[in-house]
Design an enzyme around this catalytic site. Structure first.
Site, PDB file in Angstrom:
ATOM      1  N   SER A 113       0.792  -1.234   0.000  1.00  0.00           N
ATOM      2  CA  SER A 113       0.000   0.000   0.000  1.00  0.00           C
ATOM      3  C   SER A 113       0.820   1.277   0.000  1.00  0.00           C
ATOM      4  CB  SER A 113      -0.968   0.002   1.178  1.00  0.00           C
ATOM      5  OG  SER A 113      -2.065  -0.826   0.896  1.00  0.00           O
ATOM      6  N   TYR A 219     -10.613   2.829   5.626  1.00  0.00           N
ATOM      7  CA  TYR A 219      -9.587   2.464   4.645  1.00  0.00           C
ATOM      8  C   TYR A 219     -10.143   1.439   3.669  1.00  0.00           C
ATOM      9  CZ  TYR A 219      -4.778   1.402   3.141  1.00  0.00           C
ATOM     10  OH  TYR A 219      -3.607   1.238   2.437  1.00  0.00           O
ATOM     11  N   SER A 220     -10.108   1.751   2.380  1.00  0.00           N
ATOM     12  CA  SER A 220     -10.692   0.865   1.375  1.00  0.00           C
ATOM     13  C   SER A 220      -9.850   0.868   0.103  1.00  0.00           C
ATOM     14  CB  SER A 220     -12.115   1.313   1.036  1.00  0.00           C
ATOM     15  OG  SER A 220     -12.650   0.547  -0.027  1.00  0.00           O
ATOM     16  N   ASN A 221      -9.363  -0.297  -0.281  1.00  0.00           N
ATOM     17  CA  ASN A 221      -8.598  -0.413  -1.524  1.00  0.00           C
ATOM     18  C   ASN A 221      -9.423  -0.052  -2.744  1.00  0.00           C
ATOM     19  OD1 ASN A 221      -5.975  -1.428  -0.562  1.00  0.00           O
ATOM     20  ND2 ASN A 221      -7.173  -3.149   0.172  1.00  0.00           N
TER      21      ASN A 221
END
Length: 428
Positions: A113, A219-221
């Site tokens: 990330s 938090y999100s991809n």
């Protein structure tokens, strides 16, 4: 790594941390089942030993700090520090299980990330060029997804869109959601599978928003896969081409790669391993080769500690972005506190307190076997970049990693160097 990253990354930061004022974690609260942290940095081998440091500097306090990761159970570490004393690069542990060779200090690794900081910087360069409006609805550029028009470009970069993470998420009612295999035997079996960005986005959109856009932080991809699609729609070029044209090329980052669906790793590199349970038995496999398309622009990139130093220093000294956008990037969301600080636009802002550098910026990451650290002071003059590889030993990552990381930050940015030197003196 999320509010947790190495500690999480690749996939998602699967832990929530409670931080005290100095900004380094003192308590670590687990929420839910095994997460990216456990999946990505679960194992390590207790091999020790240090590679000779580059640059001729004698920095025993830095060597001791990275040896602590190996002693905790990780297979190997390579570290690079640039500060007022110049540059130091060293390593500890092993390059490959069953051998004694140390990790190369110029080795390539999957940065997980940490990729998000590159992606956010690329989007902000489009903003600086007048090609994207930071507060415009993403739906104006990507109408095919039927996105809520309240979701803006800024919300993608700051994780305030409300879109669930297709890798792993915990809904407000406590329900755990995982829409693709990202850990365990399922991920192992599909680690060479190619995912399409459109597929990943639509998986997330098949579920309701986690919260109304702009009303929370999570938090999100998914946000960064959409950011990639936005870049490609606005420019008419691939994400890899635009990354090369606007960032990698100008900075001469010749060892940084946007791999797409390619599973190979450029040499030199240290091997990474993944420990998982299969039918009640623990197994360990080499995951140096893996297809990172499952994490896309949220965590796919490969780099070196030297290239990460060059990039993050240039970002923070104002080379890559105008001052107004750098300030926007560093404006953190108040509800995003975690192990790495609070989240701005693709970067964590960590308050380390008056006895330290006061504020440091970072975005760490991991990608099932590999972990990356990338830290800088706000002026870009002091940086710390590192790679950490997992091995075959069972370990309590939730406890061991934060402790070793906090100690390393103390040595590089705070008062730990003096304390470390004092500890090394013989008793009087």
């Amino acid at each position: 790594m999320n509010g947790s990253e190495i500690a999480a990354s690749g996939p998602r930061e699967a832990y929530t941390e409670q931080i005290k004022p100095r900004g380094r974690m003192r308590a670590f609260r687990r929420v839910g089942v095994a997460t990216a942290l456990a999946a990505a940095l679960l194992g390590g081998v207790a091999a020790s030993g240090a590679a000779a440091a580059d640059g001729g500097q004698d920095r025993p306090e830095l060597q001791r700090a990275i040896q602590a990761f190996v002693d905790a159970g990780f297979a190997g570490v390579q570290l690079r520090v640039n500060d007022e004393r110049g540059e130091w690069a060293g390593s500890a542990g092993v390059r490959k299980l069953g051998t004694t060779a140390k990790p190369p200090t110029n080795g390539h690794f999957r940065m997980g990330s940490t990729t998000k900081n590159f992606t956010a910087t690329l989007v902000l360069k489009l903003v600086a060029a007048g090609e994207v409006d930071l507060d415009a609805p993403v739906a104006d550029h990507l109408p095919q997804y039927g996105l809520d028009r309240r979701i803006t470009v800024r919300m993608l970069l700051q994780h305030t869109s409300g879109l669930i993470d297709y890798t792993f998420d915990v809904l407000p009612d406590g329900t755990q959601v995982s829409l693709i295999p990202w850990q365990g035997e399922e991920w192992v079996d599909k680690r060479f599978h190619t995912y399409k960005d459109d597929e990943l986005v639509r998986l997330s959109l098949s579920r309701r928003l986690k919260f109304e856009p702009g009303t929370g932080w999570s938090y999100s991809n998914t946000n960064y896969v959409l950011a990639k699609l936005l870049i490609e729609k606005v420019t008419g070029h691939s994400y890899a081409v635009e990354m090369q044209r606007r960032i990698l090329g100008p900075l001469k980052l010749e060892h940084t790669v946007v791999p797409g669906a390619r599973s190979d790793m450029p040499a030199p590199y240290a091997h990474a391993y993944y420990r998982y349970e299969d039918a009640g038995q623990w197994k360990v496999i080499d995951v140096t080769r893996q297809n990172p398309s499952w994490i896309s622009a949220a965590g796919e990139m490969i780099s070196t500690t030297e290239d990460l130093h060059t990039f993050f220093s240039a970002l923070n000294d104002g080379t890559l972005l105008p001052a107004r956008l750098l300030a926007e990037m560093r404006e953190p969301h108040p509800g995003s506190a975690g192990l790495y600080g609070r989240y701005g636009l693709g970067v964590y802002v960590q308050d380390t307190g008056p006895d330290c550098a006061s504020v440091i910026l970072n975005h760490n990451g991991s990608n099932n076997g590999y972990g990356a650290l990338m830290y800088s002071t706000p002026d870009g003059k002091k940086t710390m970049t590192a790679s950490i590889t997992s091995g075959d030993a069972a370990m309590d990552v939730a406890t061991e990693f934060p402790k070793a990381l906090n100690d390393l930050i103390d040595v590089v940015f705070c008062d730990g160097e003096a304390a470390s030197a004092d500890a090394a003196k013989p008793a009087q």
